[in-house]
Scaffold this motif. Structure first.
Motif, PDB file in Angstrom:
ATOM      1  N   ARG A 189       0.933  -1.365   0.093  1.00 43.57           N
ATOM      2  CA  ARG A 189      -0.020   0.198   0.077  1.00 43.57           C
ATOM      3  C   ARG A 189       0.792   1.304  -0.032  1.00 43.57           C
ATOM      4  O   ARG A 189       0.578   2.319  -0.650  1.00 43.57           O
ATOM      5  N   LYS A 192      -5.873   7.636  -4.705  1.00 48.90           N
ATOM      6  CA  LYS A 192      -7.083   7.141  -5.612  1.00 48.90           C
ATOM      7  C   LYS A 192      -7.201   5.908  -5.994  1.00 48.90           C
ATOM      8  O   LYS A 192      -8.281   5.062  -6.062  1.00 48.90           O
ATOM      9  N   ASP A 193      -5.707   5.427  -5.982  1.00 47.60           N
ATOM     10  CA  ASP A 193      -5.534   4.043  -6.205  1.00 47.60           C
ATOM     11  C   ASP A 193      -6.047   3.112  -5.154  1.00 47.60           C
ATOM     12  O   ASP A 193      -5.989   1.715  -5.423  1.00 47.60           O
ATOM     13  N   LEU A 194      -6.327   3.510  -3.802  1.00 48.32           N
ATOM     14  CA  LEU A 194      -6.500   2.759  -2.661  1.00 48.32           C
ATOM     15  C   LEU A 194      -7.823   3.027  -2.276  1.00 48.32           C
ATOM     16  O   LEU A 194      -8.240   2.241  -1.196  1.00 48.32           O
ATOM     17  N   ILE A 200       1.984   1.841  -3.556  1.00 50.57           N
ATOM     18  CA  ILE A 200       0.937   2.188  -4.588  1.00 50.57           C
ATOM     19  C   ILE A 200       0.620   3.746  -4.092  1.00 50.57           C
ATOM     20  O   ILE A 200       0.385   4.404  -5.038  1.00 50.57           O
ATOM     21  N   GLY A 240       0.838   6.144  -7.438  1.00 58.06           N
ATOM     22  CA  GLY A 240      -0.292   6.410  -8.054  1.00 58.06           C
ATOM     23  C   GLY A 240      -1.113   7.486  -7.261  1.00 58.06           C
ATOM     24  O   GLY A 240      -2.177   8.060  -7.779  1.00 58.06           O
ATOM     25  N   THR A 285      -0.068  11.598   0.235  1.00 57.88           N
ATOM     26  CA  THR A 285       0.467  10.435   0.046  1.00 57.88           C
ATOM     27  C   THR A 285       1.869   9.820   0.756  1.00 57.88           C
ATOM     28  O   THR A 285       2.036   8.715   1.034  1.00 57.88           O
TER      29      THR A 285
END
Length: 264
Positions: free
Chosen positions: A132, A142-144, A135, A139, A177
């Protein structure tokens, strides 16, 4: 309001009067996750909420972080605000911080309320946290977000409480992030399972009945490990039980604090 603590600027809010009660939020959230609890709790307690390092309006420092570091942040915040002792409630990551603080600075903790949390991760779960973090940095949040909401909230809640679900979604999406990734790395390295017996504070452990992230068995391990700890399972709730079952959690907190914790 903000204060410098442990070398980082921490954002916090204080409401109410009475003995101190500190509320710590989960990974990917901020102090507003507790908004609905403040009116009732502030009638009897001075409620301190704060944004963890890398979250909300607190300073984002480059990771990785450690839970020891985040607990030191909390202790420094208490010192900066001249709070000698506090009841301490934490959800998920906030619960990990609470346990670490109870080990590192037991004199600061009047009681513990540990909600949907863990005392340590097995290798597979630690690897998931590492993934995670990767990710998030690659990215963005939004990807999580979709997978997170599936773990945090039951299907029933997501279907019937769309407005509340959207607020939680937006809060997660606005998380830094780097702050998120660095905090994943902190949790990845967290494991105090063999030290639970050293925690002396009166402790209540709460867990959502359908929590897939820190399930009932994980909560039972904590409750069995801390001398005298009590375990309560929150019905019809997943990982973010404080959002799904506000009245149940509020009553559980009030009952525990009134009956089992010294209001010092």
């Amino acid at each position: 309001m903000k204060v410098s603590a442990n070398g980082v600027s921490l954002h916090y809010a204080v409401n109410g009067h009475g003995p101190w009660l500190t509320l710590a939020h989960p990974l990917g959230a901020d102090l507003t996750i507790w908004d609905d609890f403040v009116p009732a709790l502030a009638e009897h307690y001075t409620v301190l909420r704060y944004d963890s390092r890398g979250h909300g309006h607190s300073q984002v420092t480059i990771g990785p972080y450690t839970i020891e570091q985040l607990a030191a942040d909390a202790a420094a915040l208490l010192s900066a605000l001249e709070i000698p002792r506090t009841h301490f409630a934490g959800v998920s990551m906030g619960g990990a911080v609470a346990q670490q603080l109870a080990l590192d600075a037991p004199e600061r903790i009047t009681s513990l309320i540990l909600i949907d949390t863990t005392a340590g991760y097995d290798p597979a779960d630690a690897a998931t946290l590492e993934q995670r973090a990767v990710i998030a940095r690659a990215g963005g949040m939004k990807d999580l977000v979709d997978g997170t909401l599936t773990r945090w909230l039951t299907e029933r809640f997501r279907h019937h409480e769309r407005e509340a679900t959207e607020r939680i979604r937006q809060r997660f999406l606005t998380t830094s992030t780097e702050g998120f990734a660095a905090s994943c790395e902190a949790l990845q390295g967290f494991d105090i399972r063999e030290r639970l017996g050293e925690i002396e504070a009166p402790t209540l452990v709460l867990v959502g009945e359908h929590d897939p992230s820190t399930p009932v068995a994980t909560a039972k391990l904590i409750a069995d490990g801390i001398p005298g700890a009590r375990l309560t399972v929150i019905p019809d709730a997943a990982h973010l039980s404080i959002a799904e079952q506000k009245q149940f959690v509020t009553k559980a907190l009030a009952t525990f604090l009134n009956a089992d914790a010294s209001n010092v």
